[in-house]
Enzyme design. Sequence first.
Site, short mmCIF file in Angstrom:
data_model
loop_
_atom_site.label_atom_id
_atom_site.label_comp_id
_atom_site.label_asym_id
_atom_site.label_seq_id
_atom_site.Cartn_x
_atom_site.Cartn_y
_atom_site.Cartn_z
N SER A 34 -26.49 -51.02 -18.97
CA SER A 34 -25.21 -51.01 -18.24
C SER A 34 -25.03 -52.31 -17.47
O SER A 34 -23.94 -52.88 -17.41
CB SER A 34 -25.13 -49.81 -17.30
OG SER A 34 -26.02 -49.93 -16.20
N SER A 36 -27.23 -56.85 -11.83
CA SER A 36 -28.56 -56.60 -11.27
C SER A 36 -29.54 -57.60 -11.90
O SER A 36 -29.27 -58.17 -12.97
CB SER A 36 -28.99 -55.18 -11.64
OG SER A 36 -30.34 -54.94 -11.33
N VAL A 51 -12.73 -42.35 -4.35
CA VAL A 51 -12.38 -42.47 -5.77
C VAL A 51 -13.68 -42.43 -6.59
O VAL A 51 -14.66 -43.06 -6.23
CB VAL A 51 -11.66 -43.81 -6.05
CG1 VAL A 51 -11.50 -44.05 -7.54
CG2 VAL A 51 -10.29 -43.82 -5.38
N TYR A 91 -29.99 -48.06 -17.58
CA TYR A 91 -29.52 -48.82 -16.40
C TYR A 91 -29.45 -50.30 -16.76
O TYR A 91 -28.45 -50.97 -16.48
CB TYR A 91 -30.47 -48.58 -15.21
CG TYR A 91 -30.05 -49.30 -13.95
CD1 TYR A 91 -29.09 -48.77 -13.09
CD2 TYR A 91 -30.61 -50.55 -13.61
CE1 TYR A 91 -28.70 -49.43 -11.93
CE2 TYR A 91 -30.23 -51.22 -12.44
CZ TYR A 91 -29.28 -50.65 -11.61
OH TYR A 91 -28.90 -51.31 -10.47
N1 LIG Z 1 -30.37 -51.70 -4.23
C1 LIG Z 1 -30.83 -52.50 -5.18
O1 LIG Z 1 -32.02 -52.84 -5.22
C2 LIG Z 1 -29.88 -53.04 -6.22
C3 LIG Z 1 -30.35 -54.06 -7.07
C4 LIG Z 1 -29.51 -54.57 -8.05
C5 LIG Z 1 -28.22 -54.07 -8.17
N2 LIG Z 1 -27.78 -53.08 -7.34
C6 LIG Z 1 -26.41 -52.60 -7.52
O2 LIG Z 1 -25.72 -52.74 -6.30
C7 LIG Z 1 -24.62 -51.81 -6.29
C8 LIG Z 1 -24.60 -51.10 -4.96
O3 LIG Z 1 -25.75 -50.29 -4.86
P1 LIG Z 1 -26.56 -50.08 -3.51
O4 LIG Z 1 -27.94 -50.53 -3.76
O5 LIG Z 1 -25.82 -50.63 -2.35
O6 LIG Z 1 -26.64 -48.48 -3.49
P2 LIG Z 1 -25.77 -47.37 -2.76
O7 LIG Z 1 -26.14 -46.10 -3.43
O8 LIG Z 1 -25.95 -47.48 -1.29
O9 LIG Z 1 -24.25 -47.76 -3.08
C9 LIG Z 1 -23.60 -47.36 -4.25
C10 LIG Z 1 -22.11 -47.43 -4.00
O10 LIG Z 1 -21.45 -47.07 -5.21
C11 LIG Z 1 -20.62 -45.97 -4.97
N3 LIG Z 1 -20.57 -45.10 -6.13
C12 LIG Z 1 -21.60 -44.56 -6.83
N4 LIG Z 1 -21.13 -43.80 -7.84
C13 LIG Z 1 -19.78 -43.87 -7.77
C14 LIG Z 1 -18.73 -43.32 -8.51
N5 LIG Z 1 -18.95 -42.50 -9.56
N6 LIG Z 1 -17.44 -43.60 -8.15
C15 LIG Z 1 -17.21 -44.40 -7.09
N7 LIG Z 1 -18.15 -44.98 -6.36
C16 LIG Z 1 -19.42 -44.70 -6.69
C17 LIG Z 1 -21.19 -45.26 -3.76
O11 LIG Z 1 -20.17 -44.48 -3.13
C18 LIG Z 1 -21.64 -46.45 -2.94
O12 LIG Z 1 -20.54 -46.97 -2.23
C19 LIG Z 1 -24.82 -50.91 -7.51
O13 LIG Z 1 -23.96 -51.34 -8.55
C20 LIG Z 1 -26.26 -51.16 -7.89
O14 LIG Z 1 -26.50 -50.90 -9.26
C21 LIG Z 1 -28.59 -52.56 -6.37
#
Ligand SMILES: NC(=O)c1ccc[n+]([C@@H]2O[C@H](COP(=O)([O-])OP(=O)(O)OC[C@H]3O[C@@H](n4cnc5c(N)ncnc54)[C@H](O)[C@@H]3O)[C@@H](O)[C@H]2O)c1
Length: 267
Positions: free
Chosen positions: A169, A153, A72, A166
Amino acid sequence: MTEVQVRQVSYDFTGRTALLIGGTTGIGRATALAFARAGANLFVAGLGTAHGESLGQEIKAAGKTEYEFLEVDVRNADAMADLHARAFERFGRIDIAFNNAGMSSRAAPVQDVSEADFYQLIDVNLKGIFLGLKHQVPHMIERGGGAIVNTSSLFGVMGYATTAVYCASKWGVIGLTNSVALEVARKNIRINAIAPGSVMTPLLTDMFGSPQSARDTVLPVIPMGRISDPSEIAQLVLFLSSDAASFITGQAVIIDGGGFVAGADQL
Ligand SMILES: NC(=O)c1ccc[n+]([C@@H]2O[C@H](COP(=O)([O-])OP(=O)(O)OC[C@H]3O[C@@H](n4cnc5c(N)ncnc54)[C@H](O)[C@@H]3O)[C@@H](O)[C@H]2O)c1
């Protein structure tokens, strides 16, 4: 990065059902695996059918829980409506929702950010969570309760030059979380946000260009001296979803190895 053995705390979610949106990779995938180990049935959504299928194989090999995956795009309101209808039908009730889908963008000053880039970040990181809440809240009210965790975040509680949209958001995610938590505070529904600092996932390396560049930039401002493992973020999601957090709602819990209190904005 200092390697550490992350100790896994045990939770029991037997008989509970969780919907994880953005569960295919990184933090979401680690959380899906942690919920599965704890006995929850899972409906996972996100991008990447191959990731969804491999996650299913890993979960089914453990043999304890039901698992379903649907690809999705969270920007698509019809697809989000369909996802929730299918998840509710598949399990009868969703007790826990984790709205985690998100994306980063390459660093750029505001004058170099296009309108299209602005809307893409806002649509995925903020509208996606709004659409999730829109379907999850009435379902949980009807079923008598539930717990929702939204992914913000560290950049949802501070500013960071070259990452303005970012940050906007992710600040928005906390605004949604606080406000909707108040709307349902007397409905046995708790809604919290997580605010992770740096977690070693594809998103972090995309943001900084490479794993090494991510380390070079963020390690100096993490007092614990390492970038966190996704499984550590998963443990916070399980805690906030569990009865151990029964009086916690409307919070944004920072999980960052001490960076924020040390002044990570000194980056
Ligand atoms: N990695 C970090 O340092 C960090 C820090 C703070 C917050 N975050 C947040 O954690 C969350 C997960 O990120 P992550 O670091 O595991 O990265 P990641 O890229 O591994 O995971 C992102 C997830 O979001 C999904 N996704 C992205 N765009 C999408 C869309 N248009 N429709 C549906 N699903 C979508 C991807 O399929 C994946 O499952 C995000 O919201 C990110 O902003 C990450």
